[in-house]
Design a protein around this motif. Structure first.
Motif, PDB file in Angstrom:
ATOM      1  N   ASP A 113       0.854  -1.182   0.000  1.00 15.65           N
ATOM      2  CA  ASP A 113       0.000   0.000   0.000  1.00 15.65           C
ATOM      3  C   ASP A 113       0.894   1.238   0.000  1.00 15.65           C
ATOM      4  N   ASP A 114       0.367   2.331  -0.472  1.00 14.43           N
ATOM      5  CA  ASP A 114       1.103   3.587  -0.459  1.00 14.43           C
ATOM      6  C   ASP A 114       0.442   4.486   0.576  1.00 14.43           C
ATOM      7  N   ALA A 115       0.819   4.293   1.835  1.00  9.67           N
ATOM      8  CA  ALA A 115       0.183   5.007   2.941  1.00  9.67           C
ATOM      9  C   ALA A 115       0.725   6.427   3.053  1.00  9.67           C
ATOM     10  N   LYS A 116      -0.170   7.369   3.226  1.00  7.81           N
ATOM     11  CA  LYS A 116       0.207   8.771   3.429  1.00  7.81           C
ATOM     12  C   LYS A 116      -0.528   9.299   4.654  1.00  7.81           C
ATOM     13  N   GLY A 117       0.197   9.567   5.716  1.00  5.66           N
ATOM     14  CA  GLY A 117      -0.411  10.132   6.924  1.00  5.66           C
ATOM     15  C   GLY A 117      -0.475  11.645   6.815  1.00  5.66           C
ATOM     16  N   PHE A 118      -1.385  12.231   7.578  1.00  6.25           N
ATOM     17  CA  PHE A 118      -1.519  13.686   7.540  1.00  6.25           C
ATOM     18  C   PHE A 118      -0.620  14.355   8.570  1.00  6.25           C
ATOM     19  N   LYS A 119      -0.459  13.736   9.741  1.00  8.04           N
ATOM     20  CA  LYS A 119       0.327  14.358  10.797  1.00  8.04           C
ATOM     21  C   LYS A 119       1.678  13.695  11.016  1.00  8.04           C
ATOM     22  N   GLU A 120       1.757  12.414  10.716  1.00  6.72           N
ATOM     23  CA  GLU A 120       2.992  11.682  10.976  1.00  6.72           C
ATOM     24  C   GLU A 120       3.104  10.528   9.984  1.00  6.72           C
ATOM     25  N   PRO A 121       4.298   9.952   9.868  1.00  6.77           N
ATOM     26  CA  PRO A 121       4.459   8.827   8.930  1.00  6.77           C
ATOM     27  C   PRO A 121       3.572   7.639   9.301  1.00  6.77           C
ATOM     28  N   ASP A 122       3.086   6.937   8.285  1.00  2.00           N
ATOM     29  CA  ASP A 122       2.279   5.736   8.490  1.00  2.00           C
ATOM     30  C   ASP A 122       3.150   4.498   8.325  1.00  2.00           C
ATOM     31  N   GLU A 123       2.551   3.343   8.618  1.00  2.00           N
ATOM     32  CA  GLU A 123       3.250   2.071   8.494  1.00  2.00           C
ATOM     33  C   GLU A 123       2.842   1.360   7.209  1.00  2.00           C
ATOM     34  N   VAL A 124       3.787   0.615   6.644  1.00  2.00           N
ATOM     35  CA  VAL A 124       3.544  -0.162   5.436  1.00  2.00           C
ATOM     36  C   VAL A 124       3.989  -1.585   5.706  1.00  2.00           C
ATOM     37  N   GLU A 125       3.092  -2.543   5.490  1.00  2.00           N
ATOM     38  CA  GLU A 125       3.439  -3.953   5.672  1.00  2.00           C
ATOM     39  C   GLU A 125       3.865  -4.564   4.346  1.00  2.00           C
ATOM     40  N   VAL A 126       4.919  -5.387   4.425  1.00  2.00           N
ATOM     41  CA  VAL A 126       5.411  -6.102   3.260  1.00  2.00           C
ATOM     42  C   VAL A 126       5.345  -7.590   3.590  1.00  2.00           C
ATOM     43  N   GLU A 127       4.622  -8.349   2.772  1.00  2.00           N
ATOM     44  CA  GLU A 127       4.507  -9.794   2.974  1.00  2.00           C
ATOM     45  C   GLU A 127       5.399 -10.519   1.980  1.00  2.00           C
ATOM     46  N   VAL A 128       6.249 -11.400   2.528  1.00  2.00           N
ATOM     47  CA  VAL A 128       7.185 -12.157   1.712  1.00  2.00           C
ATOM     48  C   VAL A 128       6.863 -13.643   1.848  1.00  2.00           C
ATOM     49  N   PHE A 129       6.705 -14.318   0.724  1.00  2.00           N
ATOM     50  CA  PHE A 129       6.453 -15.763   0.720  1.00  2.00           C
ATOM     51  C   PHE A 129       7.786 -16.494   0.817  1.00  2.00           C
ATOM     52  N   ILE A 130       7.890 -17.425   1.768  1.00  2.00           N
ATOM     53  CA  ILE A 130       9.092 -18.234   1.964  1.00  2.00           C
ATOM     54  C   ILE A 130       8.749 -19.664   1.566  1.00  2.00           C
ATOM     55  N   PRO A 131       9.318 -20.180   0.477  1.00  6.85           N
ATOM     56  CA  PRO A 131       8.901 -21.497  -0.015  1.00  6.85           C
ATOM     57  C   PRO A 131       9.416 -22.696   0.768  1.00  6.85           C
ATOM     58  N   TYR A 132      10.550 -22.576   1.449  1.00  5.67           N
ATOM     59  CA  TYR A 132      11.138 -23.762   2.089  1.00  5.67           C
ATOM     60  C   TYR A 132      11.449 -23.527   3.560  1.00  5.67           C
ATOM     61  N   PHE A 133      10.570 -22.889   4.282  1.00  3.25           N
ATOM     62  CA  PHE A 133      10.840 -22.543   5.679  1.00  3.25           C
ATOM     63  C   PHE A 133      10.966 -23.783   6.562  1.00  3.25           C
ATOM     64  N   GLU A 134      10.093 -24.746   6.397  1.00  2.47           N
ATOM     65  CA  GLU A 134      10.114 -25.940   7.247  1.00  2.47           C
ATOM     66  C   GLU A 134      11.406 -26.730   7.060  1.00  2.47           C
ATOM     67  N   ASP A 135      11.981 -26.715   5.869  1.00  2.00           N
ATOM     68  CA  ASP A 135      13.267 -27.363   5.642  1.00  2.00           C
ATOM     69  C   ASP A 135      14.356 -26.747   6.518  1.00  2.00           C
ATOM     70  N   LEU A 136      14.302 -25.435   6.726  1.00  2.00           N
ATOM     71  CA  LEU A 136      15.293 -24.764   7.574  1.00  2.00           C
ATOM     72  C   LEU A 136      15.122 -25.134   9.036  1.00  2.00           C
ATOM     73  N   ARG A 137      13.875 -25.266   9.463  1.00  2.00           N
ATOM     74  CA  ARG A 137      13.596 -25.568  10.879  1.00  2.00           C
ATOM     75  C   ARG A 137      14.024 -26.985  11.233  1.00  2.00           C
ATOM     76  N   ALA A 138      14.073 -27.875  10.254  1.00  2.00           N
ATOM     77  CA  ALA A 138      14.413 -29.279  10.523  1.00  2.00           C
ATOM     78  C   ALA A 138      15.900 -29.483  10.739  1.00  2.00           C
ATOM     79  N   ARG A 139      16.717 -28.523  10.369  1.00  2.00           N
ATOM     80  CA  ARG A 139      18.165 -28.674  10.497  1.00  2.00           C
ATOM     81  C   ARG A 139      18.632 -28.612  11.916  1.00  2.00           C
TER      82      ARG A 139
END
Length: 139
Positions: A113-139
């Motif tokens: 999203d392109d958030a624009k606050g009027f009085k102060e900066p807003d927050e922007v969330e970025v979602e990243v898909f991780i394809p092999y996360f469970e493989d890392l946890r098994a190590r």
């Protein structure tokens, strides 16, 4: 006498890089979270009360990073979202009892999203898909 353990946490000791570039300009309350996309098991209970477990092979996860809309890192992330190209991401946590991750073939789920606050900066969330996360946890 019982041994007491004291652990410290400092958000400044967590670094995130995307394609080798350090991410900066995070929001004040949240930096990064990783959540598996599905449960590890799929339980089923038959009419006779016997429990059956299905093992779920989905080892993917979603990483959510929260930035201020003034963050210089958003330009890089927006470009990656536009290009729809996989990238590497490293989450390095130098706090007590922490886990760090080197993640490959990640992709941004959707444009930010392109958030624009009027009085102060807003927050922007970025979602990243991780394809092999469970493989890392098994190590």
């Amino acid at each position: 006498m019982t041994e007491r353990n004291i652990y410290t946490y400092d958000a400044r000791d967590v670094t995130i890089t995307v394609n080798g570039q350090y991410m900066t300009g995070f929001a004040e309350d949240a930096k990064v979270s990783i959540e598996k996309n599905e449960d590890n098991i799929l339980p089923k209970v038959g009419v006779d009360g016997i429990v059956h477990y299905g093992i779920n092979a989905d080892g993917t996860a979603t990483c959510t990073m929260t930035f201020m809309n003034t963050s210089p890192s958003l330009q890089t992330l927006r470009q990656l979202a536009k290009e729809r190209q996989p990238f590497t991401m490293a989450i390095t946590d130098m706090n007590d009892n922490a886990e760090s991750y080197a993640l490959n073939d990640c992709m941004i789920v959707k444009s930010m999203d392109d958030a624009k606050g009027f009085k102060e900066p807003d927050e922007v969330e970025v979602e990243v898909f991780i394809p092999y996360f469970e493989d890392l946890r098994a190590r």
